[in-house]
Scaffold this active site. Structure first.
Site, PDB file in Angstrom:
ATOM      1  N   SER A  61      -3.635  -6.270   2.362  1.00 46.67           N
ATOM      2  CA  SER A  61      -2.707  -6.242   3.502  1.00 46.67           C
ATOM      3  C   SER A  61      -1.434  -5.519   3.086  1.00 46.67           C
ATOM      4  O   SER A  61      -1.116  -5.438   1.888  1.00 46.67           O
ATOM      5  CB  SER A  61      -2.345  -7.676   3.898  1.00 46.67           C
ATOM      6  OG  SER A  61      -1.477  -8.222   2.906  1.00 46.67           O
ATOM      7  N   ASP A  62      -0.714  -5.025   4.043  1.00 41.71           N
ATOM      8  CA  ASP A  62       0.651  -4.632   3.736  1.00 41.71           C
ATOM      9  C   ASP A  62       1.388  -5.926   3.415  1.00 41.71           C
ATOM     10  O   ASP A  62       0.942  -7.020   3.757  1.00 41.71           O
ATOM     11  CB  ASP A  62       1.278  -3.882   4.920  1.00 41.71           C
ATOM     12  CG  ASP A  62       2.492  -3.074   4.480  1.00 41.71           C
ATOM     13  OD1 ASP A  62       2.861  -2.123   5.187  1.00 41.71           O
ATOM     14  OD2 ASP A  62       3.068  -3.384   3.410  1.00 41.71           O
ATOM     15  N   TRP A  63       2.508  -5.791   2.792  1.00 42.66           N
ATOM     16  CA  TRP A  63       3.207  -6.966   2.267  1.00 42.66           C
ATOM     17  C   TRP A  63       3.746  -7.836   3.406  1.00 42.66           C
ATOM     18  O   TRP A  63       4.653  -7.423   4.144  1.00 42.66           O
ATOM     19  CB  TRP A  63       4.324  -6.507   1.333  1.00 42.66           C
ATOM     20  CG  TRP A  63       3.907  -6.428  -0.117  1.00 42.66           C
ATOM     21  CD1 TRP A  63       4.521  -7.026  -1.183  1.00 42.66           C
ATOM     22  CD2 TRP A  63       2.799  -5.712  -0.669  1.00 42.66           C
ATOM     23  NE1 TRP A  63       3.892  -6.712  -2.364  1.00 42.66           N
ATOM     24  CE2 TRP A  63       2.808  -5.930  -2.079  1.00 42.66           C
ATOM     25  CE3 TRP A  63       1.786  -4.923  -0.136  1.00 42.66           C
ATOM     26  CZ2 TRP A  63       1.864  -5.381  -2.949  1.00 42.66           C
ATOM     27  CZ3 TRP A  63       0.839  -4.377  -0.995  1.00 42.66           C
ATOM     28  CH2 TRP A  63       0.870  -4.596  -2.368  1.00 42.66           C
TER      29      TRP A  63
END
Ligand code: GLC
Length: 752
Positions: free
Chosen positions: A228-230
């Protein structure tokens, strides 16, 4: 690593922990089984490894690394081999720093020039983005470091990025926003992809099973890890079920506990967890096998030179009136260098990609070094980077310009305009800078403007004050030297626009739909993005996609386009000759665009389908060849849920930009008729055209008392556009389509 054996030895708790990161920059591991975590860090144009000694999370507190030109610059190089070299250098620095996955390249399409992160993306065109992105991935991974191709997908703005839903039709997604990811996944096999923050048609990208499983894995065959993106995961259980494998950063025990609970309550089967654990273990195995190789020793001086060469290749000469460039370094005329950017270079954007450069070259120093004692060089800041008007700075610049033969004016976007998390609201250069430019042009006719910006800026209102304009983008730590190389002819400009420069922001395709409202942004322009839009509307632009001048000229001749085979096996062989007709060695980017004027649906006027960059000595000619295949001629048909190519004529244009097609040819391609499944929503006309169903429907239309609709051409014409189910209702149920219904039930091959 015995991956299956490790999986079998893991408890559910250990598995759940593996699917979440450890801290901000590491995956989890399994110490008791000797499974080491992998180190992940940004990218994409340098290694931003948080300094372990730093106690706070300050982006600038990272270990020194080479800051290569940003993607906006690299995308303008159109040089696949160069990008592979940059990727390899990034891989070497990553390995030396103990990084296993570098978070990049960013390959989102530049839907609007307002997007604050356009500096981190390569182009408005998916083919150019895909080919250059794949080169970066191949280079990086050749050094045993994984890529994380981002941000998957339709992450084309920063405004409300963690919540906004991009409302995009499937054809547009496929042809524009997914195509570069698809090319990279198929051609470069990245170790990982990064799921974006935003939603797509209401579903978060990080838990979008259509995107992460159906398309990415089942159709494209991706077998790596999706992270995932952060902070992009809202529901870890939904995310794992959809095909996300790694939630970053760590959520402590929160997400693992939710996953364990979901398995125990039967919300998801443990096999879903195992599926992701296996992918993670394969990634950790890849990281581990890289660790076993000897650590590389980084030649930072060589990387600085590579960054300089990349910046040279990426700079676009937009204008060169009276061939004012290149300047002769030995000429005894005087130079006025104007603009703070010459002394204080802006060479990268803000946010997670911020690199602590090993060194920085200023254009001012490079200009002074280039001319040596031959020419006098003055410097005037001209304006304050803050944008505050400063009459005395402006006057000093005017006074200097008045005494000089040539004025080199360095303009650009101030800090904060090209940054993650924020979009621009206009594409103008600061007024304080333009005021200086105009005042300088009043006293000096020989003005050369050098730009430093991460996404296009408006040029039409001021470029008349400059004889030459060099677009340098955010060109990395060696950019200042690169600009001097180009100004004095030590290098010949060869960059080409990867993003159209519009006349006005109001002309841009997404102008009425950016950045959206109340959590929704409608991609109303569909796939008409960038040059696809301007060409479809035959609109004037300041500088077209693919544009870039050289200090020499190139002539195109002998275009041949030959069709071999048909249908999915078709190959269109395109060949032409390019000659350097000037007196300097130079590089040309030969571009191939394809148009489909016979298409029965709307398509862009032309689309880039191939390119190559070649170097030619004065007088040298080279024959360049391209192979176009079925996919290059196809469009995505949602009605058929696949890419389709129609028979008919295709226009092949070859040239130096999307609006400078030097040679064109028409080829005719054969393909099976395009049919689509008939259903009750299909029209009467479509049903009548079917050889099997047509007679049955005619009979049904003639069956009512006194009805002879089935034999009246006028009547059939009139009802031809009515969907069959609507006609049944309109007939009050008297139209008996039982035979048709049986056909549908037994013969799914019914097609229109
Ligand atoms: C950021 C960015 C992403 C980056 C990640 C880690 O929010 O969107 O590009 O790789 O978080 O810094």
């Amino acid at each position: 690593m015995d991956i299956e054996g490790v999986l079998a030895a893991l408890s559910l708790e250990e598995k759940a922990n593996l699917l979440s990161g450890q801290g901000a920059w590491e995956t989890s591991g399994v110490e008791r089984l000797g499974v080491r975590p992998a180190v992940l860090t940004d990218g994409p144009h340098g290694v931003r490894l948080q300094d372990p000694a730093s106690t706070s999370f300050v982006l600038s507190a990272s270990l020194p690394a080479t800051c290569f030109p940003t993607a906006a610059a690299l995308g303008s190089s159109w040089d696949v081999d160069l990008l592979a070299q940059v990727g390899a250098a990034l891989g070497t620095e990553s390995r030396a720093a103990g990084v296993n996955v570098l978070l990049g390249p960013g390959v989102n399409i530049k839907r609007s020039p307002l997007c604050g992160r356009n500096f981190e993306y390569l182009s408005e065109d998916p083919l150019l983005t895909g080919h250059l992105g794949a080169a970066l991935v191949n280079g990086l991974q050749s050094q045993g470091v994984g890529a994380s191709v981002k941000h998957f997908a339709a992450n084309n703005q920063e405004t409300d990025r963690m919540h906004v839903s991009a409302e995009v039709d499937e054809r547009t997604l496929r042809e524009l926003y997914l195509a570069a990811f698809e090319h990279i996944v198929r051609e470069a096999r990245p170790w990982t992809l990064m799921a974006a923050y935003n939603r797509i048609n209401g579903v978060p990208a990080a838990q979008n099973s259509w995107l992460l499983t159906e398309v990415l894995r089942q159709e494209w065959g991706f077998d790596g890890v999706v992270m995932s993106d952060w902070g992009a995961v809202t529901d870890p259980v939904e995310a794992v079920a959809a095909g996300l494998d790694l939630e970053m950063p760590s959520t402590g025990d929160l997400s693992p506990a939710k996953l364990i609970e979901a398995v125990k309550t039967g919300q998801i089967d443990e096999t879903m967890i195992d599926r992701s654990v296996l992918r993670l273990l394969r990634l950790l195995e890849q990281a581990g096998s890289s660790r076993s190789r000897p650590l590389p020793v980084v030649d930072f001086a060589a990387h600085h030179d590579l960054a300089r060469r990349a910046a040279v290749e990426s700079t676009v000469l937009l204008k060169n009136k009276d061939a004012i460039l290149p300047l002769d370094p030995a000429d005894r005329t005087s130079l006025a260098v104007i603009g703070e950017f010459a002394r204080t270079p802006t060479f990268q954007g803000g946010g997670s990609s911020l690199i602590n450069a090993t060194r920085t070259d200023s254009a001012l120093e490079a200009v002074i070094n280039a001319v040596g004692e031959h020419r006098s060089v003055s410097f005037s800041a001209g304006f304050a980077l803050s944008g505050e008007p400063n009459p005395s700075l402006c006057q000093a610049a005017v006074d200097a310009a008045a005494k000089a033969d040539v004025a080199l004016v360095f303009l650009g976007l101030p800090e904060g305009e090209d940054t993650e998390g924020v979009d621009r609201t206009d594409i103008d250069l600061p007024d304080v800078q333009l005021r200086v430019l105009r005042a300088v042009a009043e006293v000096n006719d020989n003005v050369v403007v050098v730009l430093a910006n991460g996404s296009v800026v408006e040029v039409a209102s001021w470029e008349q004050h400059a004889k030459a304009v060099l677009e340098g983008w955010l060109n990395g730590q060696a950019g200042g030297s690169a600009i001097a190389d180009l100004l004095f002819g030590r290098a010949n400009p060869s960059g080409r626009l990867a993003e159209t420069v519009p006349l006005r922001l109001q002309d841009t395709p997404a102008y009425l739909n950016f950045p959206g409202n109340d959590g929704t942004v409608v991609y109303g322009e569909r796939f008409y993005v960038g040059y696809r839009y301007y060409d479809a509307k035959d609109m004037p632009v300041a500088y077209p996609f693919g544009h870039g001048l050289s200090y020499t000229t190139f002539v195109y001749s002998n275009l041949r386009a030959v069709v071999e085979g048909e249908g999915q096996d078709v190959v269109v062989r395109v060949r032409c000759t390019v000659t350097n007709a000037g007196s300097r060695i130079g590089k040309e980017v030969v571009q191939v665009y394809v148009g489909d004027p016979d298409a029965r649906i709307d398509r862009p006027t032309r689309e880039l389908k191939a390119f190559t960059k070649i170097e030619l000595a004065p007088g040298q000619s080279e024959s360049v060849e391209f192979e176009l295949r079925a996919r290059d001629l196809s469009f995505f048909s949602p009605a058929h849920s696949r890419w389709v190519m129609e028979s008919g004529d295709f226009e092949i244009g070859v040239g130096a930009s999307s609006r400078d097609l030097r040679l064109t040819a028409i080829v005719t391609v054969q393909a099976p008729p395009l049919e689509r499944p008939l259903d009750l929503g299909s029209t009467v006309g479509e049903w009548l055209a079917d050889p099997t169903a047509g007679p049955l429907l005619r009979a049904a239309l003639n069956s009512g008392e006194g009805s002879s609709i089935g034999t009246s051409p006028e009547m059939l014409e009139m009802i031809g556009g009515i969907p069959l189910d609507r006609l049944v209702v309109m007939s009050g149920g008297r139209l008996d389509i039982g035979a048709i219904l049986q056909l549908i039930e037994h013969d799914s091959a019914l097609t229109a």
